[in-house]
Motif scaffolding. Structure first.
Motif: not given
Length: 383
Positions: A137-148, A169-178
């Motif tokens: 839920l935390a991972l899905g919520g953060v990805l949804a929050y960042g995407t929207v 953008y959300t995925l590469v940022t949240a995973s610290t790939v950047g």
């Protein structure tokens, strides 16, 4: 018993066929992405469609491999996933239009039909811990929050135009790939990006902990001579030996000699460690407890054997097993002859008294009956 073996054989075939399709889908996708060998349908399909099918086919293959191991545990959720994914991977193989993709289509059809026929085999519910649910839920919520949020602020970001761009953008940022190809261009966008970064790192950490935790638990369990829940769930068509006593050891040796899978349920931790060191499957639990039979896979077992030197404990284990699964075959060994009717009333299908049988054969042999020794030899030879 024959029905149980047939169900086991079908489930093993479905697992093998599904795993093969997953691996084949991955291999086919990689080969076609690197330089596809065109089949007769390639001339009728746009190159972009073929390349997309190859890429998504590889991803689908990974999902099918994961689902196959869920099938091995008898999970109904894995069965639903396979029934959905196998037609998808067959379609992807068809669209890839490569000579390598046609075996994938055929294998997908075979695996799909075999999964449908084995529907009744997969009836176990997917059980996730509270931590695993929280991680998902935390991972899905953060990805949804960042995407929207990124899509809503897309005018304040460089190179963000679509929802896919926002998710990327959300995925590469949240995973610290950047990768740096998309950047916030205003103070508001930077503050939002910081929130995605902090929440993303936290959610990914929780998710990794939920995934790595069970693996660490499995290593500790192996070191301590215990079976993990996943190992217990992998047992199928096995014999549950409820308890351990003087009468149990010959039974275990006979089961091992015949190559029959079995699980010993005993409350004695030191005894459990000893049996585990001998390469036996052991569950340290009370054999008269419902939870022990549930964890030990009573619903997938072929038989239950209660053969300790305590008829009272055997009766409790038999009664529990019979209540949980009325159709299971239960065999008991009575240490005292007068307890045979009690064990049958408790639910045993067959009750054997080794002392009584051995005593009768000894008396007959002592009285000169040569057939007694012949009978004993025949029993050992038949076994």
């Amino acid at each position: 018993m024959a029905v149980s073996r047939d169900r086991f054989a079908r489930s093993q075939f479905v697992f093998g066929a599904t795993l093969a399709v997953g691996l084949l889908s991955i291999a086919t996708g990689i080969v076609n992405m690197s330089g596809p060998t065109r089949g007769p349908l390639a001339a009728y399909l746009p190159p972009m469609v073929v390349e997309t099918a190859a890429f998504t086919g590889a991803l689908t293959g990974f999902l099918i491999v994961l689902s196959a191991f869920g099938l091995r545990r008898g999970l109904r959720a894995a069965w639903y996933a396979v029934v959905v994914l196998l037609p998808v991977t067959a379609l992807q193989g068809f669209v890839q239009a490569s000579v390598y993709s046609y075996p994938l289509v055929a294998a997908s059809v075979v695996a799909f039909l075999s999964a449908l026929l084995a529907y009744d085999r997969y009836d176990r519910a997917l059980r996730l811990s509270t931590t695993q649910w929280a991680a998902a839920l935390a991972l899905g919520g953060v990805l949804a929050y960042g995407t929207v949020g990124t899509y809503a602020l897309r005018e304040q970001f460089t190179n963000v135009e679509t929802l896919l761009d926002a998710f990327y953008y959300t995925l590469v940022t949240a995973s610290t790939v950047g990768y740096g190809d998309m950047l916030p261009a205003s103070q508001v966008a930077r503050v939002f990006a910081l929130s995605v970064l902090v929440l993303g790192v936290a959610s990914f950490g929780i998710a990794l902990g939920a995934l790595i935790g069970p693996a660490i638990e499995a290593r500790f369990a192996a070191a301590l001579g215990r079976m993990t829940q996943s190992q217990l769930e992998s047992l199928d068509n096995h014999v549950i030996v409820a308890g351990y006593g003087d009468l149990t050891e010959p039974i275990l040796e006979e089961l091992r000699a015949d190559g029959v899978a079995f699980l010993v349920v005993t409350p004695d931790q030191s005894l459990g460690d000893t049996l585990s060191n001998r390469g036996m499957n052991v569950l340290v639990a009370d054999p008269s407890d419902e939870e022990a039979f549930d964890r030990g896979g009573l619903d997938r077992a072929r038989a239950v054997v209660a053969a300790t030197n305590d008829d009272g404990e055997d009766a409790l284990a038999i009664l529990t097993a019979r209540q949980l699964r009325p159709d299971i075959h239960i065999v008991a060994a009575a240490s005292e002859r007068e307890n045979e009717p009690k064990l049958k009333r408790a639910g045993a299908d067959t009750v054997i008294s080794p002392a009584v049988i051995g005593g009768r054969l000894l008396v007959r042999s002592a009285l000169g009956d040569r057939e007694a020794e012949t009978v004993a030899d025949e029993v050992l030879e038949n076994d």
